[in-house]
Design an enzyme around this catalytic site. Structure first.
Site, PDB file in Angstrom:
ATOM      1  N   LEU A  46       3.220   4.401  -0.403  1.00  0.00           N
ATOM      2  CA  LEU A  46       4.499   4.620  -1.076  1.00  0.00           C
ATOM      3  C   LEU A  46       5.169   3.311  -1.443  1.00  0.00           C
ATOM      4  CD1 LEU A  46       5.946   7.560   1.081  1.00  0.00           C
ATOM      5  CD2 LEU A  46       4.696   7.701  -1.081  1.00  0.00           C
TER       6      LEU A  46
ATOM      7  N   LYS B  90      11.096   8.713  13.482  1.00  0.00           N
ATOM      8  CA  LYS B  90      11.596   9.065  12.156  1.00  0.00           C
ATOM      9  C   LYS B  90      12.903   9.855  12.230  1.00  0.00           C
ATOM     10  CE  LYS B  90       8.530   7.087   9.538  1.00  0.00           C
ATOM     11  NZ  LYS B  90       8.901   6.020   8.586  1.00  0.00           N
TER      12      LYS B  90
ATOM     13  N   ASP C 200       5.716  -9.164  10.058  1.00  0.00           N
ATOM     14  CA  ASP C 200       5.920  -8.124  11.067  1.00  0.00           C
ATOM     15  C   ASP C 200       7.393  -7.733  11.030  1.00  0.00           C
ATOM     16  OD1 ASP C 200       6.289  -6.573  13.321  1.00  0.00           O
ATOM     17  OD2 ASP C 200       5.362  -7.991  14.713  1.00  0.00           O
ATOM     18  N   VAL C 201       7.692  -6.488  10.639  1.00  0.00           N
ATOM     19  CA  VAL C 201       9.092  -6.084  10.471  1.00  0.00           C
ATOM     20  C   VAL C 201       9.855  -6.036  11.791  1.00  0.00           C
ATOM     21  CG1 VAL C 201       8.683  -4.818   8.337  1.00  0.00           C
ATOM     22  CG2 VAL C 201       8.502  -3.618  10.540  1.00  0.00           C
TER      23      VAL C 201
ATOM     24  N   SER D 257       0.845  -1.200   0.000  1.00  0.00           N
ATOM     25  CA  SER D 257       0.000   0.000   0.000  1.00  0.00           C
ATOM     26  C   SER D 257       0.879   1.248   0.000  1.00  0.00           C
ATOM     27  CB  SER D 257      -0.924   0.027   1.220  1.00  0.00           C
ATOM     28  OG  SER D 257      -0.168   0.103   2.418  1.00  0.00           O
TER      29      SER D 257
ATOM     30  N   TYR E 187       5.968   9.495  16.672  1.00  0.00           N
ATOM     31  CA  TYR E 187       6.288   9.380  15.253  1.00  0.00           C
ATOM     32  C   TYR E 187       7.525  10.205  14.895  1.00  0.00           C
ATOM     33  CZ  TYR E 187       5.646   9.542  10.169  1.00  0.00           C
ATOM     34  OH  TYR E 187       5.821   9.442   8.812  1.00  0.00           O
TER      35      TYR E 187
END
Length: 259
Positions: A17, A176, A61-62, A15, A172
């Site tokens: 990007l 990041k 699951d990363v 989904s 977040y």
């Protein structure tokens, strides 16, 4: 380094990007191991492009070392059964979340502040999950034969965010910022093995993530006055792959918007 004839891992590849990156790599003659928690979406991508171009081992699951390792190994076995000359040369890490699930409560008035549990959940997925994939892909790539006269063996491309660079949203933004911050140290660590590391810090793009909260819309860029298009993100990914001098840096892709 070129895309054609090589295998890439794309996380979040079902989904947003990541989906567009998957499409672009395949259109350039590459092959993609799709890692996504959404197994239905990943399987639909495989059906759309064909199993000779795309592969999914199901929900991944990363943050799980075992699931990521199995997805990589199963994907490599799948493609090499069809072509022994195919090698894994890169990862484009697009997976991530903005907000923790509602089941994890905040603190303070009306639970509107970021609790430790919320912070931990977001950082675990966005930062630790990104590193988990990067490390395991690098572990495979370092055993490749050099692809060109520079001794290049592969590339890791992560997705940071303008919010990480501008200090917005505790969970977040911090996660990041961590993704951006690991770019140069990881590039230095992997340089002796011919592996480049780059990160893209996008602003709001026209994906479901930009509308993660019902009734709340992200601002548009200063110019052009719109959301970014996923194809503009994937175009930059392809350019980074092709340009060997891009290494150890974070590229803002936000139309001059600041958080």
């Amino acid at each position: 380094m070129h895309v054609q004839g090589h295998i890439f891992v794309v996380t979040g590849g079902a989904s947003g990007l990541g989906q567009q990156v998957t499409k672009s790599i395949i259109e350039q003659g590459g092959h993609v191991i799709i890692m996504d928690i959404n197994s239905t979406g990943a399987n639909e991508m495989v059906e759309s492009f064909g199993s000779d171009k795309a592969y999914s081992s199901g929900s991944v699951d990363v943050t799980s070392e075992e699931q990521v390792k199995d997805a990589i190994q199963n994907g490599l076995c799948h493609f090499k059964n069809n072509n022994e000359e195919l090698f894994l040369v890169g990862a484009v890490i697009c997976s991530g979340i903005v907000w923790p699930p509602q089941s994890i409560e905040g603190y303070g008035p009306n639970n509107q502040l970021t609790s430790y549990s919320q912070f931990k959940h977001v950082v675990t997925i966005n930062l630790l999950g990104s590193y988990n994939v990067a490390q395991q892909v690098a572990q495979v790539i370092m055993n490749n034969k050099p692809l060109n006269q520079d001794g290049e063996r592969g590339i890791i491309i992560t997705t940071s965010s303008m919010l990480g660079l501008d200090g917005t949203l505790v969970g977040y933004g911090t996660s990041k910022a961590g993704v951006a911050g690991m770019t140069l140290p990881l590039a230095r660590e992997l340089s002796n093995f011919g592996i480049r590391v780059m990160s893209i810090a996008p602003g709001p793009f026209d994906t479901p993530l930009a509308r993660a909260i019902p009734g709340v819309e992200a601002p548009v860029s200063l110019f052009p006055k719109r959301y970014g298009q996923p194809s503009e993100f994937s175009d930059l990914v392809l350019h980074i792959i092709n340009n060997s001098m891009l290494n150890g840096s974070v590229i803002r892709l936000d139309g001059a918007l600041r958080g």
